[in-house]
Motif scaffolding. Structure first.
Motif, PDB file in Angstrom:
ATOM      1  N   ARG A   1      53.380  52.062  77.855  1.00  0.00           N
ATOM      2  CA  ARG A   1      53.958  50.855  77.368  1.00  0.00           C
ATOM      3  C   ARG A   1      53.072  49.965  76.714  1.00  0.00           C
ATOM      4  N   GLN A   2      51.909  49.823  77.189  1.00  0.00           N
ATOM      5  CA  GLN A   2      50.746  48.990  76.695  1.00  0.00           C
ATOM      6  C   GLN A   2      49.996  49.624  75.183  1.00  0.00           C
ATOM      7  N   VAL A   3      50.339  50.794  74.948  1.00  0.00           N
ATOM      8  CA  VAL A   3      49.623  51.419  73.716  1.00  0.00           C
ATOM      9  C   VAL A   3      50.314  50.758  72.362  1.00  0.00           C
ATOM     10  N   SER A   4      49.361  50.271  71.607  1.00  0.00           N
ATOM     11  CA  SER A   4      49.609  49.402  70.533  1.00  0.00           C
ATOM     12  C   SER A   4      49.500  50.002  69.042  1.00  0.00           C
ATOM     13  N   ARG A   5      48.886  50.957  69.097  1.00  0.00           N
ATOM     14  CA  ARG A   5      48.630  51.840  67.719  1.00  0.00           C
ATOM     15  C   ARG A   5      48.748  53.399  68.169  1.00  0.00           C
ATOM     16  N   LEU A   6      49.073  54.097  66.899  1.00  0.00           N
ATOM     17  CA  LEU A   6      48.959  55.616  67.193  1.00  0.00           C
ATOM     18  C   LEU A   6      47.962  56.135  66.610  1.00  0.00           C
ATOM     19  N   PHE A   7      47.322  57.024  67.186  1.00  0.00           N
ATOM     20  CA  PHE A   7      46.353  57.795  66.559  1.00  0.00           C
ATOM     21  C   PHE A   7      46.757  59.192  66.264  1.00  0.00           C
ATOM     22  N   ILE A   8      46.703  59.616  64.835  1.00  0.00           N
ATOM     23  CA  ILE A   8      47.250  60.838  64.613  1.00  0.00           C
ATOM     24  C   ILE A   8      46.027  61.770  63.708  1.00  0.00           C
ATOM     25  N   ARG A   9      45.826  63.098  64.129  1.00  0.00           N
ATOM     26  CA  ARG A   9      45.034  63.950  63.477  1.00  0.00           C
ATOM     27  C   ARG A   9      45.534  64.665  62.394  1.00  0.00           C
ATOM     28  N   VAL A  10      45.139  64.440  61.293  1.00  0.00           N
ATOM     29  CA  VAL A  10      45.823  65.024  60.111  1.00  0.00           C
ATOM     30  C   VAL A  10      44.982  66.074  59.337  1.00  0.00           C
ATOM     31  N   SER A  11      45.207  67.117  59.039  1.00  0.00           N
ATOM     32  CA  SER A  11      44.563  67.993  58.182  1.00  0.00           C
ATOM     33  C   SER A  11      45.286  68.634  57.363  1.00  0.00           C
ATOM     34  N   GLY A  12      44.650  69.262  56.210  1.00  0.00           N
ATOM     35  CA  GLY A  12      45.391  69.760  55.258  1.00  0.00           C
ATOM     36  C   GLY A  12      45.855  68.689  54.240  1.00  0.00           C
ATOM     37  N   ASN A  13      47.057  68.659  53.554  1.00  0.00           N
ATOM     38  CA  ASN A  13      47.644  67.714  52.479  1.00  0.00           C
ATOM     39  C   ASN A  13      47.631  66.513  53.137  1.00  0.00           C
ATOM     40  N   ILE A  14      46.961  65.629  52.891  1.00  0.00           N
ATOM     41  CA  ILE A  14      46.598  64.327  53.530  1.00  0.00           C
ATOM     42  C   ILE A  14      47.855  63.368  53.219  1.00  0.00           C
ATOM     43  N   PRO A  15      47.958  63.187  51.362  1.00  0.00           N
ATOM     44  CA  PRO A  15      49.140  62.565  51.088  1.00  0.00           C
ATOM     45  C   PRO A  15      50.437  62.975  51.344  1.00  0.00           C
ATOM     46  N   SER A  16      50.696  64.231  51.552  1.00  0.00           N
ATOM     47  CA  SER A  16      52.040  64.706  51.812  1.00  0.00           C
ATOM     48  C   SER A  16      52.198  64.332  53.728  1.00  0.00           C
ATOM     49  N   ALA A  17      51.115  64.397  54.261  1.00  0.00           N
ATOM     50  CA  ALA A  17      51.348  63.985  55.707  1.00  0.00           C
ATOM     51  C   ALA A  17      51.608  62.437  55.927  1.00  0.00           C
ATOM     52  N   ILE A  18      50.867  61.800  55.100  1.00  0.00           N
ATOM     53  CA  ILE A  18      51.141  60.395  55.107  1.00  0.00           C
ATOM     54  C   ILE A  18      52.745  59.915  54.636  1.00  0.00           C
ATOM     55  N   GLU A  19      53.194  60.655  53.681  1.00  0.00           N
ATOM     56  CA  GLU A  19      54.529  60.236  53.186  1.00  0.00           C
ATOM     57  C   GLU A  19      55.190  60.838  54.272  1.00  0.00           C
ATOM     58  N   HIS A  20      55.220  61.960  54.920  1.00  0.00           N
ATOM     59  CA  HIS A  20      56.363  62.406  56.129  1.00  0.00           C
ATOM     60  C   HIS A  20      56.051  61.325  57.112  1.00  0.00           C
ATOM     61  N   LEU A  21      54.879  60.832  57.599  1.00  0.00           N
ATOM     62  CA  LEU A  21      54.752  59.846  58.750  1.00  0.00           C
ATOM     63  C   LEU A  21      55.385  58.630  58.222  1.00  0.00           C
ATOM     64  N   GLN A  22      55.446  58.154  56.809  1.00  0.00           N
ATOM     65  CA  GLN A  22      55.971  56.864  56.577  1.00  0.00           C
ATOM     66  C   GLN A  22      57.466  56.911  56.695  1.00  0.00           C
ATOM     67  N   LYS A  23      58.088  58.214  56.323  1.00  0.00           N
ATOM     68  CA  LYS A  23      59.285  58.537  56.261  1.00  0.00           C
ATOM     69  C   LYS A  23      59.898  58.424  57.721  1.00  0.00           C
ATOM     70  N   THR A  24      59.194  59.163  58.657  1.00  0.00           N
ATOM     71  CA  THR A  24      59.477  59.011  60.133  1.00  0.00           C
ATOM     72  C   THR A  24      59.399  57.669  60.609  1.00  0.00           C
ATOM     73  N   TRP A  25      58.550  56.877  60.470  1.00  0.00           N
ATOM     74  CA  TRP A  25      58.426  55.660  60.840  1.00  0.00           C
ATOM     75  C   TRP A  25      59.513  54.660  60.441  1.00  0.00           C
ATOM     76  N   LYS A  26      60.061  54.695  59.310  1.00  0.00           N
ATOM     77  CA  LYS A  26      61.028  53.968  58.747  1.00  0.00           C
ATOM     78  C   LYS A  26      62.479  54.310  59.441  1.00  0.00           C
ATOM     79  N   GLN A  27      62.472  55.732  59.780  1.00  0.00           N
ATOM     80  CA  GLN A  27      63.743  56.288  60.581  1.00  0.00           C
ATOM     81  C   GLN A  27      63.894  55.629  61.957  1.00  0.00           C
ATOM     82  N   ARG A  28      62.778  55.529  62.653  1.00  0.00           N
ATOM     83  CA  ARG A  28      62.542  55.119  63.977  1.00  0.00           C
ATOM     84  C   ARG A  28      62.348  53.609  64.251  1.00  0.00           C
ATOM     85  N   VAL A  29      61.242  53.244  63.436  1.00  0.00           N
ATOM     86  CA  VAL A  29      60.773  51.573  63.724  1.00  0.00           C
ATOM     87  C   VAL A  29      61.126  50.926  62.305  1.00  0.00           C
ATOM     88  N   ALA A  30      62.200  51.122  62.026  1.00  0.00           N
ATOM     89  CA  ALA A  30      62.809  50.221  60.551  1.00  0.00           C
ATOM     90  C   ALA A  30      62.264  48.562  60.630  1.00  0.00           C
TER      91      ALA A  30
END
Length: 284
Positions: A106-135
């Motif tokens: 409940r008190q977690v205010s930020r997400l820590f994500i370990r990314v490997s491989g294609n970082i721009p693609s991973a960020i794009e995927h995270l942004q898309k998922t974020w907009k779907q769930r926390v628009a």
């Protein structure tokens, strides 16, 4: 009860694995720990489970093994499930202090994500998922290594300034030494011509000319090196964790300075030494 001041961080069950923290006693959070945590609205029966770092266990006078199962309180009582190896969560200016992790999504205010491989693609995927769930909230991200890098921006700026001024100082010193060598060569042209006629080699003349200049450089080093050591020692005192000032660093710097000075002197001295001695003797 012993009381200590700690840095407290709410986490979820995947925090330790994601951040690569090392558990030295106890075990990681499990799905069962998450189920046991009471997320009711009134929060009357919260069941916190804690992890301590080595410094927190030491401050409480426990070994890592002794800490497991002990009860600690941060708002609510709860058992110590694990002790993790100390890690730096502040800059090297400060010692690692006591830290406590507690399972509370409940008190977690930020997400820590370990990314490997294609970082721009991973960020794009995270942004898309974020907009779907926390628009209703903007997607903002930054890299943890950049956060740690920002802790030392003042030192990096200082290093850049000193590097620039040191480079300028060396260039000016070399220009001055080159000009002084040229002037000396003009004054000693006939002397060098006579020495060559009498059998002196280029190496003999170069040694003769450079000896006086290098003697002055060595005197300057004997003054500068203790001053540099003292300045570095005082600067390193600002850090709790710091390197050792080894003597060979200053010795290597001194040899480099002598080499630069010798090359600068040689450029002009060799030019005069290889000239025709008859022409030198006719010079007025």
């Amino acid at each position: 009860k012993d009381r200590i001041f700690v840095n407290a961080l709410p986490v979820d069950e995947d925090f330790v694995k994601t951040m690569g923290l090392k558990i030295i006693a106890g075990s990681d959070y499990t799905a069962a720990d998450v189920r046991n945590f009471d997320t009711s609205n009134d929060g009357a029966n919260l069941h916190h489970i804690y992890m301590l770092n080595e410094s927190a266990a030491k401050a409480l006078k426990w070994t890592p093994e002794e800490a497991i199962g002990k009860t600690v309180t941060k708002g609510t009582d709860g058992p110590v499930k694990a002790v993790i190896k100390d890690f730096h969560f502040r800059s090297f200016h400060e010692a690692i202090g006591p830290m406590i992790l507690f399972l509370d999504k409940r008190q977690v205010s930020r997400l820590f994500i370990r990314v490997s491989g294609n970082i721009p693609s991973a960020i794009e995927h995270l942004q898309k998922t974020w907009k779907q769930r926390v628009a209703h909230r903007p997607f903002e991200y930054h890299f943890l290594d950049e956060d740690f890098d920002a802790l030392y921006q003042a030192e990096q700026r200082t290093a850049s300034v000193f590097t620039a001024f040191a480079t300028i100082a060396i260039l000016l010193a070399c220009l001055g030494l080159f000009a002084l060598t040229a002037y000396t060569m003009v004054q000693r042209t006939k002397e060098i011509g006579i020495r060559k006629v009498l059998g002196a080699t280029v190496a003999n003349i170069l040694g003769l000319v450079s000896r006086d200049f290098l003697r002055l450089v060595i005197i300057a080093m004997l003054i500068a090196i203790p001053a540099a050591w003292w300045a570095m020692f005082k600067w390193l005192e600002r850090f709790v964790y710091k390197t050792t000032l080894h003597w060979w660093v200053f010795a290597l710097a001194g040899l480099l300075i002598l080499a630069i000075a010798f090359v600068t002197i040689s450029l002009q001295a060799i030019r005069t030494a290889v000239a025709n001695p008859v022409k030198n003797l006719r010079t007025e």
